[in-house]
Design an enzyme around this catalytic site. Structure first.
Site, PDB file in Angstrom:
ATOM      1  N   PRO A  77       0.846  -1.204   0.000  1.00  0.00           N
ATOM      2  CA  PRO A  77       0.000   0.000   0.000  1.00  0.00           C
ATOM      3  C   PRO A  77       0.874   1.243   0.000  1.00  0.00           C
ATOM      4  O   PRO A  77       2.004   1.217   0.499  1.00  0.00           O
ATOM      5  CB  PRO A  77      -0.790  -0.118   1.303  1.00  0.00           C
ATOM      6  CG  PRO A  77      -0.780  -1.573   1.618  1.00  0.00           C
ATOM      7  CD  PRO A  77       0.536  -2.088   1.129  1.00  0.00           C
ATOM      8  N   CYS A  78       0.358   2.326  -0.556  1.00  0.00           N
ATOM      9  CA  CYS A  78       1.232   3.479  -0.803  1.00  0.00           C
ATOM     10  C   CYS A  78       0.792   4.737  -0.071  1.00  0.00           C
ATOM     11  O   CYS A  78       0.791   5.814  -0.647  1.00  0.00           O
ATOM     12  CB  CYS A  78       1.334   3.731  -2.293  1.00  0.00           C
ATOM     13  SG  CYS A  78      -0.272   3.796  -3.128  1.00  0.00           S
ATOM     14  N   GLN A  79       0.437   4.613   1.223  1.00  0.00           N
ATOM     15  CA  GLN A  79       0.038   5.817   1.963  1.00  0.00           C
ATOM     16  C   GLN A  79       1.160   6.855   1.994  1.00  0.00           C
ATOM     17  O   GLN A  79       0.930   8.041   1.903  1.00  0.00           O
ATOM     18  CB  GLN A  79      -0.335   5.474   3.415  1.00  0.00           C
ATOM     19  CG  GLN A  79      -1.516   4.553   3.547  1.00  0.00           C
ATOM     20  CD  GLN A  79      -1.073   3.114   3.772  1.00  0.00           C
ATOM     21  OE1 GLN A  79      -0.118   2.663   3.166  1.00  0.00           O
ATOM     22  NE2 GLN A  79      -1.772   2.413   4.625  1.00  0.00           N
TER      23      GLN A  79
END
Length: 362
Positions: A77-79
């Protein structure tokens, strides 16, 4: 005979990439997914895979799988990669620990190959420097790497969907550079072709199973996706309120929220200045779909019927087989579909990896 093509799927989601792996002849032996509903979906469709529904930070891979699997794949995931986060968008940002976990799995397991995937925007963050930094770090773990953006529509998926990939092969195994340009492209599949046999539905329908429509000629894509299925499952449509259905009725194929606005049907919107072009988009039947992301919130509209897409229709447009079952509340199921890498896209990549490995051994 034990399958020598074993794989580990991390940040697996519902398991779209693993479905593609199985189609290519690869056996996922371990999957790690934090979301309990996505993990339940994965387990329901891969009953023989060890699925860990937990925070990856607490997983020691070598306690669950042998070293040197054929393949490791997944998309952290690329928060921490937010476009707005310009000053801290680097590998040392604590929000990017997910990427660090991916590297840890590569370092601990030393797979023959790894496939790292992410949203297409990943490549453009910080004018491309961030993606270069990520690839450099993966390369430093002893891999020959290459990266590219692929569009699922070029590989038989009825959807325009770009994904960014970094693929690496262990130098100790020969260090093959994956050639993205060698992937064989396939004819485009349209929304109309992909959905033609699925049942007609109404706004808010929750039909567990329904008969397929009889069609004169079943498209090859439909045959591939239906496999041995006798009925269409999980024909679940979000219930939209009357004023939203009225907006649907005002929008023709290929049009979006602007068509509803012209008819004065968006008074509840305080401003449409930043409204995305994909909002209230009615799909065109003679083209691949726009990207199926959070299709419930974006209100993607069926080409002919005045309603949102059903779960099965969205899954079809993502190339999930019709016998694939989603678990959890409907909104979570819809998100699982939208988050997935299309199985047919991953299948093409994995088949090429097997081909390259076989040639390397020969």
């Amino acid at each position: 005979m034990v399958n020598k093509f074993t794989a580990v799927d991390i940040f697996s989601g519902a398991g779209g990439m693993s479905i593609g792996a199985v189609m290519a002849g690869i056996t996922p032996v371990l999957a790690v997914e934090f979301d309990e509903h996505a993990a339940a979906t994965y387990k329901a469709n891969h009953p023989h895979t060890n699925v860990l529904a937990k925070d990856i930070k607490g997983v020691e891979p070598l306690k669950h799988v042998e070293k040197h699997p054929f393949l490791l794949f997944g998309g952290p995931p690329c928060q921490g990669f937010s476009v707005a986060n310009t000053k801290t968008r680097n590998l040392d940002n604590p929000n990017n620990w997910m990427f660090r976990e991916y590297c840890r799995f590569v370092e601990d397991l030393k797979p023959d190959w790894f496939v790292f995937e992410n949203v297409v925007g990943f490549k453009s963050f910080d004018k491309g420097r961030f993606a270069v930094e990520v690839e450099k770090e993966l390369k430093s773990l002893g891999y020959k790497t290459n990266s590219s953006v692929l569009n699922a529509a070029d590989f038989g998926v009825p959807q325009y969907r770009n994904r960014f990939f970094i693929i690496g092969h262990r130098k100790e195994k020969g260090g093959i550079k994956f050639d993205f340009d060698s992937l064989e492209k396939k004819p485009k599949v349209t929304v109309g072709e992909a959905l033609k046999d699925l049942p007609s539905l109404k706004n808010g329908d929750k039909i567990k199973e329904a008969a397929y429509k009889r069609v004169k000629q079943v498209h090859p894509y439909v045959k591939l996706i239906r496999r041995t299925s006798k009925k269409a499952l999980q024909n679940h449509v979000t219930h939209s309120r009357p004023h939203i259905v009225e907006r649907y009725e005002a929008i023709k194929q290929g049009e979006n929220w602007e068509a509803a606005k012209k008819r004065g049907l968006l008074e509840t919107y305080s401003s449409t200045k930043h409204t995305h072009s994909g909002i209230y988009k009615r799909l065109k039947e003679d083209e691949p779909a726009v990207t199926i992301a959070n299709y419930r919130k974006s209100m993607l509209i069926h080409p002919h019927e005045h309603r949102g897409l059903s779960l099965r229709e969205a899954a079809r447009l993502q190339s999930f087989p019709d016998d694939f079952i989603f678990k959890g509340p409907l909104s979570f199921q819809q998100q699982q579909v939208g988050n997935a890498v299309p199985p047919l896209l991953s299948k093409v990549i994995f088949e090429k990896i097997i081909q390259l490995s076989s040639a390397n051994v020969g």
